[in-house]
Write a protein that holds these residues in place. Structure first.
Motif: not given
Length: 443
Positions: A100-110
């Motif tokens: 979940p933390a990796a998904v959240q970070q990637a979402e914000a970056m993308l």
């Protein structure tokens, strides 16, 4: 009319990181730094209750496709380093674990990179385009608009792959550049120059008109698709007669129109015949001499001025031709009021529509079938003139954008069609970018 065709593959896998002949630019705010979109991106996810966009179950390969677009953004005349594509690729790979933390970070970056990329694409290329209506000048949309349009797309993957926020002509020219399918440096240059012109064309599902002078053709669009087209006669290659690049709203139709002769046409073409025929010229051909160039001129005696001085350019005479079978405007003209005096109109000279070389007007655009165009503009219910009164104005139900453009490289299926550069606009001398590095298009 010379036409050449070069094939290319419409596949994202064909992208490669290449330079495309124009200096990469890095749009920014007035302070020269990238605009921070993190607050707007956070607000977008807050409005969704934190639901993912790029890693939603139906998003397909949208995240990877966006990374690929950013990595090849030199094909947009942008600097790929601005979007940190390699860092994004690592974040996407980490998010695929489902953490979940990796998904959240990637979402914000993308989403942050996507917003910046779309905003960077939406700018005036500065190629002499006339914006009669300021709403038709490309401007960066808000982060909320960019992200909500992506979220509402039927397929995020298709939306990203096809660059749904840009006109398909732009995205396909960009794809041809990124794929490196041009045959030589000249074709690469043509793709890049025409990509910049296509930058101002609309995206979305509204109704609009594109007139392409090199192709001498008009296209009617609905929901992003061509629903009809017709041949046109556009401006001559003579610099004073070329049809300009112009974005405007068609606002009304004028039935039984006058034709107001431009001063240079009056001097060069009409005055010599007036000197030969005298007063009979006006009676036989339906012309009137007006007192001045105001909105409310008086009709005056046509022999009250020195026509030799008019021919010599010493006096600017205002002539207009009354409605009738010989009127140069035909039965109707389509108005998007502008200082250049450019519009679309009917024509009595139908034989010129049948000619292969159809750049013969004084700048305005003569239509193959003006009544058919009127039916489309008025949703199948075109107006009819009420009597013989000149200049009967009828407003459109809704103003329709028209884009007078100059595309000498046009996507067609899986090919690029090249037209002759009649106006010499493609012969742009390269100049060095103010940021140094690659040689770019002088502006």
């Amino acid at each position: 009319m010379g036409i050449k065709r070069t094939s290319f593959m419409l596949a994202a896998a064909a992208f490669g990181s290449i330079a495309v002949g124009l200096a990469p630019t890095t749009p920014s705010n007035a302070a020269g730094v990238a605009v921070d979109q993190s607050g707007a991106v956070a607000a977008f996810y807050g409005s969704r209750g934190g639901a993912p966009l790029w890693f939603a179950p139906r998003s397909g390969a949208a995240a990877q496709q966006l990374v690929q677009l950013l990595a090849t953004s030199s094909a947009d005349n942008l600097d790929p380093r601005r979007y940190q594509a390699q860092r994004l690729a690592r974040a996407v790979q980490a998010a695929q674990s489902g953490n979940p933390a990796a998904v959240q970070q990637a979402e914000a970056m993308l989403s942050t990179a996507f917003v910046q990329y779309v905003r960077d694409l939406k700018h005036d290329p500065g190629m002499g385009i006339i914006y009669v209506d300021s709403e038709l000048r490309p401007t960066p949309p808000s982060a909320a608009t960019i992200l909500s349009q992506a979220a509402n797309a039927p397929s995020l993957s298709d939306y990203v792959q096809k660059m749904g926020w840009m006109n398909p002509i732009y995205s396909n020219l960009r794809l041809a550049l990124a794929s490196g399918v041009y045959m030589n440096d000249q074709q690469r240059h043509l793709l890049a120059v025409n990509r910049e012109r296509a930058r101002v064309l609309p995206s979305g599902n509204g109704r609009y008109v594109i007139v392409n002078a090199p192709a001498a053709r008009l296209y009617m669009y609905e929901n992003g698709q061509v629903v009809d087209s017709m041949r046109v006669v556009a401006g001559r290659p003579d610099p004073i007669a070329q049809t300009p690049m112009m974005n405007a709203f068609i606002r009304y139709i004028a039935l039984n129109p006058y034709w107001n002769s431009p001063a240079d046409i009056t001097a060069k073409k009409l005055a010599p015949t007036i000197l030969k025929e005298g007063r009979a010229y006006f009676k036989n051909r339906g012309y009137e001499l007006l007192s001045d160039w105001s909105d409310h001129p008086r009709v005056i005696d046509p022999m009250s001025i020195d026509w030799r001085a008019v021919q010599a350019g010493q006096i600017k005479a205002r002539l207009r031709q009354k409605p009738g079978p010989a009127n140069s405007m035909g039965k109707m003209k389509f108005m998007f009021p502008n200082e250049q005096g450019i519009w679309l109109h009917d024509t009595p000279e139908k034989e010129k529509i049948d000619e292969a070389a159809r750049l013969q007007s004084n700048g305005c655009v003569r239509l193959e079938d003006a009544p058919r165009f009127a039916r489309w503009l008025f949703n199948g219910r075109p107006p009819s003139p009420k009597g013989a009164r000149p200049e009967q104005k009828v407003n459109l139900p809704t103003p329709v954008p028209v884009y007078l453009t100059y595309l000498t490289a046009v996507p067609s299926g899986t090919s690029i069609v090249y037209f002759d550069d009649f106006y010499g606009k493609d012969r742009v001398q390269p100049g060095r970018s103010r940021r140094g590095g690659l040689l770019g298009l002088g502006r």
